[in-house]
Design a protein around this motif. Sequence first.
Motif, PDB file in Angstrom:
ATOM      1  N   UNK A  42      -1.502   2.180 -47.224  1.00  0.00           N
ATOM      2  CA  UNK A  42      -2.183   1.178 -46.396  1.00  0.00           C
ATOM      3  C   UNK A  42      -1.972   1.409 -44.900  1.00  0.00           C
ATOM      4  N   UNK A  43      -3.011   1.058 -44.126  1.00  0.00           N
ATOM      5  CA  UNK A  43      -2.928   1.137 -42.677  1.00  0.00           C
ATOM      6  C   UNK A  43      -2.974   2.545 -42.114  1.00  0.00           C
ATOM      7  N   UNK A  44      -3.665   3.454 -42.788  1.00  0.00           N
ATOM      8  CA  UNK A  44      -3.835   4.836 -42.327  1.00  0.00           C
ATOM      9  C   UNK A  44      -2.518   5.604 -42.223  1.00  0.00           C
ATOM     10  N   UNK A  45      -1.558   5.270 -43.066  1.00  0.00           N
ATOM     11  CA  UNK A  45      -0.321   6.042 -43.119  1.00  0.00           C
ATOM     12  C   UNK A  45      -0.499   7.121 -44.183  1.00  0.00           C
ATOM     13  N   UNK A  46      -0.349   8.368 -43.779  1.00  0.00           N
ATOM     14  CA  UNK A  46      -0.519   9.445 -44.751  1.00  0.00           C
ATOM     15  C   UNK A  46       0.685   9.484 -45.683  1.00  0.00           C
ATOM     16  N   UNK A  47       0.393   9.591 -46.972  1.00  0.00           N
ATOM     17  CA  UNK A  47       1.453   9.681 -47.976  1.00  0.00           C
ATOM     18  C   UNK A  47       2.191  11.000 -47.777  1.00  0.00           C
ATOM     19  N   UNK A  48       3.505  11.019 -47.954  1.00  0.00           N
ATOM     20  CA  UNK A  48       4.250  12.281 -47.834  1.00  0.00           C
ATOM     21  C   UNK A  48       3.694  13.332 -48.796  1.00  0.00           C
TER      22      UNK A  48
END
Length: 181
Positions: A42-48
């Motif tokens: 969520x919120x344009x956080x790229x997944x590791x």
Amino acid sequence: MSPRRIMIIGGPGSGKSTLARQLGDALDLPVKHMDRAVHWLPGWQERPKHDKAPIVARIIAEPAWVFEGGHSETYADRLARADILIWLDSPVITRLYRVICRTFRDHGKTRPDMQDGCQESLRELPEFILFILRTRKRSTAKMRALYESAQIEKHHFTTFQDINRFTAALTAEHTPVLREQ
């Protein structure tokens, strides 16, 4: 027999998400969007990066799916489980036009194929356009290699008319006919 696992690849703006939803609805298959299920938090956080392949592995282990999106590192694994491969290969100018239109149309909204809180933003559009232009040759080469190596039913579409004809034929072929009793 209806296909149970359909893999859709193509560049941004090629219609992957739309086609996936259409096929999922018509064939009663669950739809998996790479951007929503794997790539973004969520919120344009790229997944590791190290978390992505295990998520893809869980999805492709499911008995049925329409799975659309990139993440070429998992192409081979997805292809190994797929019944059908579809490559949407529309011209980059068409894809750019579609991306620009959807950004304006959906500005401030989160599309159904995106993770919660990932609203379309005009501010991010120039960077996304540059990404499309910078990666188009490399991405196309990867998709072409995957397509050529595929030993399953496969379809390569370069126009939306061809996609629509295919969708209509596939859904008609696999829609049960109700008979009067």
